[in-house]
Design an enzyme around this catalytic site. Structure first.
Site, mmCIF file in Angstrom:
data_model
loop_
_atom_site.group_PDB
_atom_site.id
_atom_site.type_symbol
_atom_site.label_atom_id
_atom_site.label_comp_id
_atom_site.label_asym_id
_atom_site.label_seq_id
_atom_site.Cartn_x
_atom_site.Cartn_y
_atom_site.Cartn_z
ATOM 1 C CE LYS A 1 -12.967 -7.839 -3.235
ATOM 2 N NZ LYS A 1 -11.665 -7.133 -2.490
ATOM 3 C CG ASN A 2 -11.339 -10.125 -0.297
ATOM 4 O OD1 ASN A 2 -10.913 -9.486 -1.190
ATOM 5 N ND2 ASN A 2 -11.854 -9.848 0.515
ATOM 6 N NE ARG B 1 -11.376 -2.343 -6.177
ATOM 7 C CZ ARG B 1 -10.462 -1.939 -5.273
ATOM 8 N NH1 ARG B 1 -10.596 -0.497 -4.846
ATOM 9 N NH2 ARG B 1 -9.481 -2.537 -4.999
ATOM 10 C CB CYS C 1 -8.480 2.566 0.620
ATOM 11 S SG CYS C 1 -9.343 1.786 1.776
ATOM 12 N NE ARG D 1 -7.834 -1.461 3.858
ATOM 13 C CZ ARG D 1 -8.543 -2.075 2.969
ATOM 14 N NH1 ARG D 1 -8.982 -1.680 2.070
ATOM 15 N NH2 ARG D 1 -8.231 -3.627 2.881
ATOM 16 C CG ASP E 1 -14.932 -7.352 3.624
ATOM 17 O OD1 ASP E 1 -14.235 -8.289 3.078
ATOM 18 O OD2 ASP E 1 -14.515 -6.479 4.234
HETATM 19 C C1 EPZ Z 1 -8.501 -7.916 3.912
HETATM 20 O O1 EPZ Z 1 -8.041 -6.832 3.925
HETATM 21 C C2 EPZ Z 1 -9.760 -7.734 2.733
HETATM 22 N N1 EPZ Z 1 -9.146 -7.535 1.527
HETATM 23 C C3 EPZ Z 1 -10.661 -6.778 3.154
HETATM 24 O O2 EPZ Z 1 -11.766 -6.933 2.230
HETATM 25 C C4 EPZ Z 1 -11.312 -7.047 4.595
HETATM 26 O O3 EPZ Z 1 -12.145 -6.024 4.852
HETATM 27 C C5 EPZ Z 1 -10.198 -7.215 5.662
HETATM 28 O O4 EPZ Z 1 -9.157 -8.323 5.159
HETATM 29 C C6 EPZ Z 1 -10.808 -7.713 7.034
HETATM 30 O O5 EPZ Z 1 -11.279 -8.873 6.839
HETATM 31 C C7 EPZ Z 1 -8.384 -8.442 0.935
HETATM 32 O O6 EPZ Z 1 -8.279 -9.799 1.174
HETATM 33 C C8 EPZ Z 1 -7.932 -8.035 -0.544
HETATM 34 P P1 EPZ Z 1 -6.530 -6.468 7.520
HETATM 35 P P2 EPZ Z 1 -6.682 -6.366 4.859
HETATM 36 O O7 EPZ Z 1 -4.872 -6.580 7.278
HETATM 37 O O8 EPZ Z 1 -6.011 -7.605 4.727
HETATM 38 C C9 EPZ Z 1 -5.191 -2.792 10.214
HETATM 39 C C10 EPZ Z 1 -13.279 -5.989 0.649
HETATM 40 O O9 EPZ Z 1 -14.106 -5.246 0.729
HETATM 41 N N2 EPZ Z 1 -3.831 -2.889 9.678
HETATM 42 O O10 EPZ Z 1 -7.178 -7.783 8.201
HETATM 43 O O11 EPZ Z 1 -6.125 -4.973 4.280
HETATM 44 C C11 EPZ Z 1 -6.171 -2.279 9.240
HETATM 45 O O12 EPZ Z 1 -6.144 -0.842 8.670
HETATM 46 C C12 EPZ Z 1 -11.918 -5.709 1.363
HETATM 47 O O13 EPZ Z 1 -13.207 -7.114 -0.048
HETATM 48 C C13 EPZ Z 1 -2.935 -2.327 10.448
HETATM 49 O O14 EPZ Z 1 -2.968 -1.565 10.963
HETATM 50 O O15 EPZ Z 1 -7.216 -6.081 6.184
HETATM 51 C C14 EPZ Z 1 -7.462 -2.624 9.502
HETATM 52 O O16 EPZ Z 1 -7.883 -1.534 10.275
HETATM 53 C C15 EPZ Z 1 -12.056 -4.271 2.151
HETATM 54 N N3 EPZ Z 1 -1.506 -2.556 9.949
HETATM 55 C C16 EPZ Z 1 -7.177 -4.149 10.264
HETATM 56 O O17 EPZ Z 1 -5.809 -3.907 10.649
HETATM 57 C C17 EPZ Z 1 -1.377 -3.679 8.997
HETATM 58 O O18 EPZ Z 1 -0.117 -3.893 8.649
HETATM 59 C C18 EPZ Z 1 -7.540 -5.189 9.574
HETATM 60 O O19 EPZ Z 1 -6.846 -5.145 8.398
HETATM 61 C C19 EPZ Z 1 -2.478 -4.389 8.190
HETATM 62 C C20 EPZ Z 1 -3.608 -3.932 8.773
#
Ligand code: EPZ
Length: 422
Positions: A22-23, A400, A118, A123, A308
């Protein structure tokens, strides 16, 4: 809203096919916006998030045709005739923010709704925005939308991420392929989904080096061509279903499973006493008699233990022999499955980002509530070995990220059925 009813039913046996990630698919699909040529994805998963991304891309003017029962996505954005990603789609799926970089790189302007938070956390997308600004983008945040401009196109720049972000790395990587000059992404995410995206972009003509390491270097090109690319195996679906025999006992072969995608996770399964064996068709997981051992888990960016899979691992550790400590270091609120597992008799103590699980002999089935994608599947896993019936409500979260979960688990002997909502 549909519910899923699971009844503890002893050891599992058989094979479960693992779908495309998915991701990975959610970042490969927006890549079509970077080129006027067709981009075709094979091994695509059949999930509601993919349908949401399809709707979003179509709203921008891309053509997306789903073939072979959804396993092939034939896409082409000859022109982008709408550069605004509306809130009503973006709020349903945060990955929608991934159309920002490609649209900006392709046409020099884009308007994308901020995704909002969410269940698992605020996020924010500040790292996405800072990365694009480092490439010369002018951003204006108003009324909940990012208004982005790059008059004269994006320029190569140095992007130094203060911490690892998967999505920000993906947005920046896609944008940099068409930026003038060289872009260097430092402290880039190393997830297999990033590697998959880079390999697809390279097939389209992008010049990229270093994917899978913390430093990715991109030499911008004038235009990208088309490609056909298979979506990489879903390591989170893989890990999720590896836990089914680990929790219930028995032996299950995960078709298409790759050990290199789940290294840190397999180390923890091994420590818990679960055997994982590579086979010609994938990975075989076996759990003998006796209880699993307690293990401590800390979630980290790849190649560490994936956040995840934290909820699903907790479902296993609820009946381990001993005390396990789980530390969630990626998201600020990702233990919502804990109170639901406690309704099933689990002993879990949550303080901030740390959950201490004291194993019990067996959980008892109960009505429980799914709150997010991975929490919902962890409740199903817990129900597989619990005494009696577990009713998981609000399974739209599940759909999802998991295609046909009741069929896949039912095929290896689980007693599981979907009940249509009222
Ligand atoms: C991706 O989300 C995945 N989603 C998530 O999977 C996964 O948990 C996550 O990466 C971590 O591996 C998809 O790929 C669609 P991050 P993403 O940016 O990109 C903070 C699932 O269950 N952050 O690596 O949103 C954020 O809040 C989903 O399939 C900022 O502060 O994750 C988090 O605490 C859930 N500012 C941390 O960094 C930003 O601009 C890591 O987020 C971006 C992120």
């Amino acid at each position: 809203m549909d519910s899923i009813i699971v009844t503890g039913n002893g050891p599992l046996k058989g094979q479960i096919p693992i779908a495309g990630a998915k991701n990975a698919c959610l970042t490969l699909m927006p890549a079509t916006l970077l080129s006027e040529e067709p981009l075709t994805l094979t091994n695509a998963p059949r999930l509601s998030d993919i349908r949401t991304m399809t709707q979003l891309l179509q709203s921008l003017g891309a053509e997306v045709t789903s073939l072979q029962d959804g396993k092939v996505l034939a896409m082409s954005s000859h022109t982008i005739d709408n550069h605004t990603a509306d809130y009503d789609i973006v709020r349903k799926m945060r990955a929608s923010i991934l159309v920002l970089g490609p649209m900006l790189a392709r046409d020099g302007h884009a308007v994308v709704s901020l995704p909002g938070g969410c269940a698992i956390g605020a996020r924010p997308v500040d790292l996405h925005l800072k990365a694009l600004e480092a490439m010369g983008a002018e951003l204006d945040l108003r009324e909940g939308y990012v208004h982005a401009k790059a008059p004269g196109g994006l320029k190569g720049g140095i992007v130094d991420f203060p911490f690892v972000s998967v999505g920000a790395t993906e947005n920046a990587l896609m944008a940099a392929t068409l930026a003038k000059g060289t872009t260097v992404l430092k402290n880039a995410a190393r997830e297999p989904e990033i590697v998959d995206l880079a390999q697809c972009l390279r097939k389209m003509g992008a010049q990229i080096e270093g994917e899978g390491t913390s430093t990715i270097t991109i030499q911008g090109v004038d235009r990208l061509g088309g490609a056909t690319h298979p979506v990489v195996t879903d390591r989170i679906e893989l890990g999720t279903y590896m836990l089914a025999p680990a929790i219930c006992g028995g032996e299950v072969e995960l078709l298409g499973g790759r050990i290199d995608l789940v290294g840190a996770f397999c180390e923890k399964l091994d420590a818990a006493g679960i055997s994982v064996e590579e086979t010609a068709l994938g990975l075989k997981v076996t759990r003998g008699n006796g209880r699993v051992r307690a293990v401590d888990v800390t979630t980290e960016p790849f190649p560490g233990f994936p956040t995840d899979l934290q909820a699903q691992m907790m479902a296993l550790l609820c009946t381990a022999d001993g005390v396990s400590v789980l530390e969630e270091k990626i998201f600020e609120n990702r233990f919502m499955h804990a109170p639901e597992l406690m309704r099933m008799g689990a002993k879990i103590d949550v303080h901030g980002g740390t959950a201490t699980v004291t194993g019990v002999e067996r959980l008892k089935g109960a009505p429980v509530m799914a709150t997010d994608l991975r929490a919902s599947v962890s409740l199903i896993l817990a129900g597989l070995a619990a005494e009696g019936e577990t009713i998981v409500n609000r399974v739209y979260h599940l759909d999802r990220g998991y295609e046909r979960v009741e069929e896949k688990l039912g095929a290896v002997g689980a007693r599981i059925e979907r009940v249509a909502g009222k």
